[in-house]
Design an enzyme around this catalytic site. Structure first.
Site, PDB file in Angstrom:
ATOM      1  N   ARG A  38    -176.922 -30.095  34.799  1.00  0.00           N
ATOM      2  CA  ARG A  38    -176.589 -30.034  36.230  1.00  0.00           C
ATOM      3  C   ARG A  38    -177.476 -30.971  37.058  1.00  0.00           C
ATOM      4  O   ARG A  38    -177.016 -31.554  38.042  1.00  0.00           O
ATOM      5  CB  ARG A  38    -176.679 -28.593  36.738  1.00  0.00           C
ATOM      6  CG  ARG A  38    -175.494 -27.775  36.244  1.00  0.00           C
ATOM      7  CD  ARG A  38    -175.479 -26.355  36.742  1.00  0.00           C
ATOM      8  NE  ARG A  38    -174.155 -25.784  36.558  1.00  0.00           N
ATOM      9  CZ  ARG A  38    -173.837 -24.541  36.801  1.00  0.00           C
ATOM     10  NH1 ARG A  38    -174.762 -23.711  37.259  1.00  0.00           N
ATOM     11  NH2 ARG A  38    -172.608 -24.090  36.614  1.00  0.00           N
ATOM     12  N   LYS A 199    -159.256 -12.144  27.722  1.00  0.00           N
ATOM     13  CA  LYS A 199    -158.449 -11.183  28.474  1.00  0.00           C
ATOM     14  C   LYS A 199    -157.490 -11.813  29.468  1.00  0.00           C
ATOM     15  O   LYS A 199    -157.849 -12.715  30.208  1.00  0.00           O
ATOM     16  CB  LYS A 199    -159.382 -10.240  29.228  1.00  0.00           C
ATOM     17  CG  LYS A 199    -160.206  -9.353  28.306  1.00  0.00           C
ATOM     18  CD  LYS A 199    -161.063  -8.392  29.105  1.00  0.00           C
ATOM     19  CE  LYS A 199    -161.694  -7.361  28.187  1.00  0.00           C
ATOM     20  NZ  LYS A 199    -162.491  -6.392  28.936  1.00  0.00           N
ATOM     21  N   GLY A 356    -167.025 -22.157  31.346  1.00  0.00           N
ATOM     22  CA  GLY A 356    -168.178 -22.069  30.434  1.00  0.00           C
ATOM     23  C   GLY A 356    -167.839 -22.122  28.957  1.00  0.00           C
ATOM     24  O   GLY A 356    -168.342 -22.970  28.218  1.00  0.00           O
ATOM     25  N   GLY A 379    -166.639 -20.806  38.057  1.00  0.00           N
ATOM     26  CA  GLY A 379    -165.805 -20.083  39.020  1.00  0.00           C
ATOM     27  C   GLY A 379    -165.003 -20.966  39.948  1.00  0.00           C
ATOM     28  O   GLY A 379    -163.836 -20.691  40.231  1.00  0.00           O
TER      29      GLY A 379
END
Length: 398
Positions: A38, A199, A356, A379
């Protein structure tokens, strides 16, 4: 996506105080930064502004201190790693507003880089509080946002500042937005999306948005079992959200209406235990034994996925096809990732990936470097794929 201003629109910035929102939320173990990706991503923006004689003032968060100082979430811990990546010494202030910040800014020379303390040490950051935002703005003449990964949050340093100062996208933000525009904004068709992971519940909005935008949607990972079960296939002891059968069926119906092909596994790699090197075999998807679980998609399914990748001009990827963390259940993800990388390298495909697990899986496959763009944003990348407006991006619009 609306047009936004970039650093190219900045002229005569020598001596100007430029507040740059960056993502320095890097992993630290025993006082050492274990992955500087980052920092490396934001280095070009910092060095370009510094090279033009600006006073570069970095704003960042680190961890989740919940509005109060926490010693092991101080940005002072990463100063040496930032020095190393930039190849120059940076200054540090013990607060991001108030006397500490103001004195440090006042002492800066042209070209200096100053890192202010964790913005989340103040409750006003996450509340996007007007007084706190004004206190941040007091130290700058120009605002540059280079933290796409925090753009889905309407915080003081990611959104509020753009209402106080002339606002621009940094190089990382610019590259991310341009890549995303190619991925789903105005992509070259056919567009294929690969969505995997455990999921369906965490990706309902994503799947619902994608079926309206892409030509084919490949569903892998544990979430594929939920779709198979919804169609009456016995998935044995596989990870499956049986209570989401109606949701899965409605997504399948929406895909049919939108003319999107849904690509589900036709064979699977099964095992009786979830561990590396577990005894396994390939079976047709209709023949999963009741005491076994599917841990990867099989070779026929991989061929079907690669056929779609071969037809595609654009590929958007989020989530692995199987339990890639443990061998040999990484085979399908590795094979598809390498094929997508080859197609991209050959100039036949624009490939955009993020999230991720996805980044880890593509690195594991040795395919990441050949993708057109890999987002480290998590996100924000997911919300963008879901078709949601990101506050930190919307506020940069011209």
């Amino acid at each position: 996506m609306p047009a936004f201003k970039t650093i190219d629109d900045l002229t005569n910035i020598e001596g100007k105080r430029v507040l740059v929102r960056v993502d320095l939320n890097v992993p630290v173990s025993e006082g050492k930064v274990t992955d500087a990706t980052r920092i490396e991503r934001v280095a070009p923006t910092i060095l370009e502004l510094s090279g033009k004689g600006a006073k570069v003032i970095l704003l960042a968060h680190f961890g989740r201190p919940k509005g109060a100082p926490v010693a092991d979430m101080s940005l002072s811990l990463i100063v040496s790693a930032v020095n190393e990546v930039l190849g120059q010494k940076i200054l540090f202030a013990a607060d991001c507003i108030g006397p500490d910040a103001e004195q440090a800014v006042a002492a800066m020379k042209n070209g200096d880089v100053l890192l202010l303390e964790n913005t989340r040490f103040h409750k006003g950051e996450e509340k996007n509080d007007a007084d706190f935002t004004a206190a941040l703005a007091k130290n700058g003449d120009i605002y540059v946002n280079d933290a796409f990964s925090a753009a889905h949050r309407a915080h003081a340093s990611t959104e509020g500042l753009a209402h106080h100062l002339p606002a621009y996208a940094g190089r990382t933000m610019q590259a991310e937005l341009e890549a995303l525009e190619k991925g789903l904004g105005k992509p070259a068709h056919p567009v294929v999306a690969i969505v995997g992971g455990a999921k369906v519940s965490s990706k309902i909005d994503l799947l619902t948005n994608l079926v309206k935008k892409v030509d084919a949607l490949v569903i892998g990972g544990g979430m594929a079992n939920t779709f198979l079960a919804a169609q009456g296939i016995d998935v044995g002891k596989s990870l499956c959200e049986h209570d989401l059968a109606d949701t899965a069926r409605s997504i399948l119906a929406e895909a049919q209406t939108s003319g999107c092909s849904i690509v589900l596994p036709i064979d699977g790699v099964i095992a009786r235990e979830f561990k590396a090197g577990a005894a396994n075999e390939v079976v047709a998807i209709e023949a999963i034994p009741s005491d076994a679980m599917v841990l990867d998609v099989g070779p026929k399914s991989v061929s079907a996925v690669n056929d779609w990748i071969a037809k595609a001009q654009t590929l958007v990827w989020n989530g692995p096809l199987g339990a890639f963390e443990i061998q040999p259940f990484d085979k399908a993800t590795v094979a598809a990732a390498r094929f997508a990388a080859e197609q991209t390298k050959a100039g036949k495909l624009t490939s955009v990936a993020g999230g991720g697990d996805t980044v880890a899986a593509l690195n594991h496959a040795g395919a990441a470097d050949d993708f057109t763009y890999i987002s480290t944003a998590g996100g924000a990348f997911l919300e963008w794929m879901e078709g949601k407006e990101l506050p930190g991006v919307a506020v940069l619009s011209k």
